[in-house]
Design an enzyme around this catalytic site. Structure first.
Site, mmCIF file in Angstrom:
data_model
loop_
_atom_site.group_PDB
_atom_site.id
_atom_site.type_symbol
_atom_site.label_atom_id
_atom_site.label_comp_id
_atom_site.label_asym_id
_atom_site.label_seq_id
_atom_site.Cartn_x
_atom_site.Cartn_y
_atom_site.Cartn_z
ATOM 1 N N SER A 82 3.074 13.867 6.269
ATOM 2 C CA SER A 82 3.849 14.891 5.584
ATOM 3 C C SER A 82 3.243 16.276 5.770
ATOM 4 O O SER A 82 2.044 16.428 5.995
ATOM 5 C CB SER A 82 3.933 14.587 4.088
ATOM 6 O OG SER A 82 4.457 13.300 3.871
HETATM 7 N N1 SAH Z 1 2.091 9.992 2.851
HETATM 8 C C1 SAH Z 1 2.216 9.742 4.261
HETATM 9 C C2 SAH Z 1 3.672 9.839 4.647
HETATM 10 C C3 SAH Z 1 4.032 8.963 5.759
HETATM 11 S S1 SAH Z 1 5.754 8.973 6.160
HETATM 12 C C4 SAH Z 1 1.404 10.745 5.045
HETATM 13 O O1 SAH Z 1 1.344 11.907 4.655
HETATM 14 O O2 SAH Z 1 0.850 10.395 6.087
HETATM 15 C C5 SAH Z 1 6.352 7.663 5.147
HETATM 16 C C6 SAH Z 1 5.704 6.323 5.313
HETATM 17 O O3 SAH Z 1 6.423 5.393 4.525
HETATM 18 C C7 SAH Z 1 5.709 5.756 6.732
HETATM 19 O O4 SAH Z 1 4.406 5.420 7.115
HETATM 20 C C8 SAH Z 1 6.614 4.517 6.626
HETATM 21 O O5 SAH Z 1 6.234 3.471 7.495
HETATM 22 C C9 SAH Z 1 6.436 4.141 5.173
HETATM 23 N N2 SAH Z 1 7.493 3.333 4.595
HETATM 24 C C10 SAH Z 1 8.833 3.422 4.759
HETATM 25 N N3 SAH Z 1 9.467 2.520 4.005
HETATM 26 C C11 SAH Z 1 8.504 1.820 3.315
HETATM 27 C C12 SAH Z 1 8.530 0.752 2.372
HETATM 28 N N4 SAH Z 1 9.655 0.190 1.944
HETATM 29 N N5 SAH Z 1 7.346 0.306 1.903
HETATM 30 C C13 SAH Z 1 6.169 0.842 2.310
HETATM 31 N N6 SAH Z 1 6.092 1.863 3.207
HETATM 32 C C14 SAH Z 1 7.240 2.338 3.706
#
Ligand code: SAH
Length: 218
Positions: free
Chosen positions: A65
């Site tokens: 993010s």
């Molecule tokens: N906070 C993270 C954001 C990553 S983007 C950062 O700053 O790096 C969102 C993440 O949510 C991705 O890694 C994706 O694989 C995960 N994601 C999507 N759906 C999900 C679910 N149902 N359960 C767990 N993770 C999920």
């Protein structure tokens, strides 16, 4: 600032300057960002983009993010240091690291094993001991550990996350991007007498929350 977590020798000073310029003044949030190197959480090939105030690709079509968004979401969680926090979407682990500095315990769920293991390796390496990792569908929460004082969803949910709201403690806060794939509203939901009281903070665009109470797999 937590004494439990040793500071990362690399500094987050540039990130702090950026988010401060965009109106984030919460000293606890700025301190936590200052103690982290965003670059460390990025794969080597995109590390050069660490100082940019935008989301960066981390593989598996996922993104880390934007720092401003990390700062806003963290500030909205209003952490005092005693909370048990559930995070959905571990991703790079950067937001997880920020939460681990500001809360008592962090439970983080990621659906991609590779990302979860990478984040765990990094956070273990930084000496963070108050984080528990799980691989699976975060839309179902972590019932064995509920209730949580705070829940942060870092992927875009198409509808209100009912099961997660059920796992929120009375008086607790849930922060999540809610809305269609093209764009969501960052929403803060408080549990008041068992019922949701919601307000929106800003428009945003996150990758899809995929799961039983999210989007179908692509
Ligand atoms: N906070 C993270 C954001 C990553 S983007 C950062 O700053 O790096 C969102 C993440 O949510 C991705 O890694 C994706 O694989 C995960 N994601 C999507 N759906 C999900 C679910 N149902 N359960 C767990 N993770 C999920």
């Amino acid at each position: 600032m937590s004494k439990r977590n040793p500071p990362d020798p690399a500094s987050g000073a540039a990130i702090v300057r950026q988010v401060r310029a965009r109106g984030i003044h919460d000293p606890r949030v700025l301190n936590a960002l200052a103690r982290l190197s965003r670059a460390r959480f990025l794969p080597p090939e995109v590390r050069g983009q660490a100082q940019a105030d935008r989301a960066v690709a981390i593989g598996l079509q996922q993104t880390m993010s934007q720092p401003f968004m990390v700062a806003v979401m963290t500030a909205e969680l209003a952490l005092a240091g005693t909370e048990r926090v559930l995070e959905i979407g571990t991703g790079s682990g950067y937001q997880t690291a920020v939460l681990s500095d500001l809360a008592a315990e962090v439970f983080t769920i990621e659906r991609h094993t590779t990302l979860s293991l990478r984040a765990r390796g990094l956070l273990d390496g930084l000496g963070r001991t108050n984080i528990r990792f799980r691989v699976g569908d975060g839309t179902l929460g972590w019932p064995e550990e509920a209730p949580f004082d705070r829940i942060l969803v870092t992927a875009g949910a198409p509808t209100f996350p009912t099961t997660l709201f059920e796992q929120l403690a009375e008086g607790g806060l849930l922060v999540a991007p809610l809305g269609p794939e093209e764009g969501q509203e960052l929403t803060v939901v408080r549990k008041q007498n068992g019922k949701p009281v919601s307000r929106t903070v800003l428009s945003c665009r996150f990758v899809k929350l995929i799961g039983a109470e999210g989007w179908d797999k692509d």
